[in-house]
Design an enzyme around this catalytic site. Structure first.
Site, mmCIF file in Angstrom:
data_model
loop_
_atom_site.group_PDB
_atom_site.id
_atom_site.type_symbol
_atom_site.label_atom_id
_atom_site.label_comp_id
_atom_site.label_asym_id
_atom_site.label_seq_id
_atom_site.Cartn_x
_atom_site.Cartn_y
_atom_site.Cartn_z
ATOM 1 N N GLU A 80 38.100 22.884 33.070
ATOM 2 C CA GLU A 80 39.314 22.489 32.370
ATOM 3 C C GLU A 80 40.543 22.718 33.238
ATOM 4 O OE1 GLU A 80 38.419 26.763 30.967
ATOM 5 O OE2 GLU A 80 37.314 24.932 31.563
ATOM 6 N N ALA A 81 41.528 21.839 33.091
ATOM 7 C CA ALA A 81 42.771 21.954 33.856
ATOM 8 C C ALA A 81 43.445 23.292 33.551
ATOM 9 C CB ALA A 81 43.710 20.803 33.508
ATOM 10 N N GLU A 132 36.380 44.810 55.347
ATOM 11 C CA GLU A 132 35.065 44.835 54.714
ATOM 12 C C GLU A 132 34.239 43.631 55.155
ATOM 13 O OE1 GLU A 132 34.606 43.109 50.623
ATOM 14 O OE2 GLU A 132 36.602 43.980 50.364
ATOM 15 N N CYS A 166 38.332 46.567 49.509
ATOM 16 C CA CYS A 166 39.702 46.197 49.852
ATOM 17 C C CYS A 166 40.603 47.394 50.156
ATOM 18 C CB CYS A 166 40.317 45.390 48.711
ATOM 19 S SG CYS A 166 39.385 43.901 48.294
ATOM 20 N N THR A 208 38.660 32.511 43.853
ATOM 21 C CA THR A 208 39.376 33.766 44.094
ATOM 22 C C THR A 208 39.255 34.222 45.550
ATOM 23 O OG1 THR A 208 37.491 35.156 43.457
ATOM 24 C CG2 THR A 208 39.015 34.502 41.713
ATOM 25 N N HIS A 301 47.489 45.410 45.028
ATOM 26 C CA HIS A 301 46.366 44.657 45.564
ATOM 27 C C HIS A 301 46.107 43.500 44.612
ATOM 28 C CE1 HIS A 301 42.529 43.390 46.967
ATOM 29 N NE2 HIS A 301 41.923 43.750 45.848
ATOM 30 N N LYS A 310 49.277 41.484 34.609
ATOM 31 C CA LYS A 310 48.671 42.354 33.603
ATOM 32 C C LYS A 310 48.777 43.823 34.017
ATOM 33 C CE LYS A 310 44.327 42.918 31.015
ATOM 34 N NZ LYS A 310 42.938 42.383 30.809
ATOM 35 N N ASN A 380 43.163 35.681 48.024
ATOM 36 C CA ASN A 380 42.854 37.096 48.231
ATOM 37 C C ASN A 380 42.486 37.355 49.688
ATOM 38 O OD1 ASN A 380 42.121 39.772 47.967
ATOM 39 N ND2 ASN A 380 40.383 39.395 46.620
ATOM 40 N N SER A 414 36.914 48.145 45.461
ATOM 41 C CA SER A 414 35.779 48.312 44.551
ATOM 42 C C SER A 414 34.802 49.343 45.080
ATOM 43 C CB SER A 414 35.062 46.973 44.366
ATOM 44 O OG SER A 414 35.865 46.057 43.643
#
Length: 521
Positions: A80-81, A132, A166, A208, A301, A310, A380, A414
């Protein structure tokens, strides 16, 4: 290490590539990049006093010369757009062909930084690499970078690679600062290099991705000072993102868990940072709580841009839960219903997310949004992501705007390792000051991004397939046109039958060969 070109052949090759350069498209000609020294041209003399204001003196950013448009990728993937452009907050994604590897990225960014600052190569006493992107289980990227120092005769350089997802770039920065503030410091500068190629298999995670490298010159009397004693760190054992299969450059990812780990680490690190800065304040006679109001800018990051917005809202929620008095007025107006919640119970609470995203929007626009420019248009960059955000912040503000401010920074890797720390910006924003020079050096970021080539999703997918095909192969020359690279970019010319990688610098005709073989599985 044997040189592969004699001086005469080097001269002839330089003449040839100079002729070829006249045929390059204008898009790939070097953008006007400020060439001046931001630091003294000789190493600082070591004294018995503690070095003052250790931090970042100069920065350089490198990203690939091509990108794929995320709107076009949405259509190509038949989703979906808005899934990538709105849901992730990503507009474009830079990527590398088989011609570029982590060695070439780091070679390029280090050489560009040293040439722009006009520092002698023997003025560097420590070189740390955070990455990494592992192409060898034994040989460090740092050892490859030592080829750049060969002509200077400078082999007395401490430091090595640091790896944990990261977070390696931040660990390298801390190591460099710790070296400079210790009895081991010999008076010379430190270089910190962060570089990665973020790629994922075809599917939801691929948008991503990204790629790039950042090099930072660390020394005393810096315009961006690492605030001493103000680091809040959280580490734990978790499998949210990891790379156990050394035959593939793709990670295994639990996306939902990784976001929860990121936010939980943010809560922990912010709390530790708050405790430490309030302790420092009390020792100075200041007795008040620390809040986001004490940070003029906040960078994060950035796995994808939507998570950063968020995250700032999450920090506001942290402040809200500790706030005393009447919260019905001011920035917390209308949020009282969330007063009794606990941080650990709200990582999937959409009502909390929605309310604090709305309440923190103005704060996000002022403190963080401009730092996401490179992430928005390149994606990223793993270890260099946070420092790409720092470069974006510098590119969007004047020295006068930044002078005297405090920049909060959250680094996450992570597995997991995370830290919240801060930079104090110099008060001196006068013309010719270190701060003004540092800001000016980042001013061409937008122009450089605009000079890249847009590649169709079909071609992008084919290049990703080529990366899979050639990963850990030997005895091959990577496919691709070297003229598609930015001039001055190091690229992988060949991997021989013993897995030795030979890198070449485009346009200038310099050659490098690493004689240690890659490990195989």
């Amino acid at each position: 290490m044997q040189r592969l070109l004699t001086p005469v052949r080097q001269v002839l090759q330089v003449k040839r590539v100079m002729q070829e350069a006249s045929l390059l498209p204008a898009r790939l000609l070097p953008a006007a990049h400020p060439s001046f020294s931001t630091v003294p041209a000789v190493p600082l003399a070591k004294t018995d006093t503690w070095p003052k204001d250790v931090g970042i003196l100069a920065m350089e950013v490198y990203f690939p010369a091509q990108y794929v448009d995320q709107t076009e990728l949405e259509k190509f993937n038949k989703v979906e757009a808005g899934r990538y452009t709105v849901g992730l907050g990503q507009t474009q994604m830079g990527f590398c062909s088989v011609q570029e590897d982590v060695n070439s990225l780091c070679l390029t960014v280090v050489q560009q930084l040293m040439e722009r600052t006009q520092l002698p190569w023997d003025s560097v006493g420590r070189l740390e690499v955070g990455t990494e992107t592992i192409i060898d289980k034994s040989k460090a990227v740092k050892t490859v970078l030592m080829e750049l120092f060969q002509d200077s005769g400078n082999t007395d350089i401490e430091g090595i690679d640091t790896t944990n997802a990261c977070y390696g770039g931040t660990a390298s920065l801390f190591n460099a600062a710790n070296w400079m503030e210790s009895s081991s410091w010999d008076g010379r500068y430190a270089l910190v290099v962060c570089g990665d190629i973020a790629v994922y298999p075809s599917g939801n995670a691929r948008p991503t991705g990204g790629a790039g490298a950042v090099a930072m010159l660390v020394g005393p009397e810096a315009p961006l000072v690492l605030e001493r004693g103000l680091r809040g760190t959280h580490m734990e054992n978790v499998y949210d993102f990891y790379k156990p299969d050394v035959t593939s450059e793709y990670p295994l990812v639990d996306g939902k868990l990784s976001i929860q780990c990121y936010l939980r680490a943010l809560d922990k690190c912010y709390a530790f940072y708050r405790q430490k800065i309030e302790k420092q304040w009390k020792q100075a006679g200041i007795d008040r709580p620390f809040t986001l109001d004490d940070l003029q800018y906040v960078i994060f990051h950035t796995p994808f841009c939507k998570l950063v917005q968020k995250s700032l809202a999450r920090l506001m929620f942290n402040d809200f839960l500790l706030a005393s008095g009447d919260s019905q007025t001011g920035i917390y107006k209308g949020l009282e219903a969330f007063r009794g919640l606990k941080l650990e119970d709200t990582y999937t609470n959409k009502d909390v997310d929605k309310a604090f995203l709305k309440a923190s929007l103005d704060m996000f626009n002022k403190k963080t949004k401009n730092s996401l420019y490179l992430s928005t248009y390149n994606g990223n960059m793993y270890t260099s992501s946070l420092y790409g955000c720092l470069a974006s912040l510098l590119a969007h503000h004047s020295a006068q705007d930044l002078a005297g401010s405090r920049i909060g920074a959250f680094s996450y890797g992570s597995g997991l390792a995370a830290s919240f720390f801060s930079f104090r910006v110099s008060q001196d924003a006068s013309p010719g000051s270190p701060l003004e020079k540092l800001v000016t050096s980042a001013s061409d970021l937008q122009k450089r991004l605009a000079s890249r080539k847009r590649v169709s999703p079909e071609e992008f997918t084919e290049i990703m397939n080529q990366r899979e095909e050639y990963y850990h192969k030997m005895n091959f020359s990577p496919p691709g046109d070297k003229n598609s690279l930015f001039p001055g970019t190091w690229y992988l010319e060949r991997v021989d039958e013993l897995y030795r990688r030979k890198s070449v610098e485009s346009f200038l005709g310099k050659v490098l060969q690493n004689i240690c073989p890659l490990s195989t599985v």
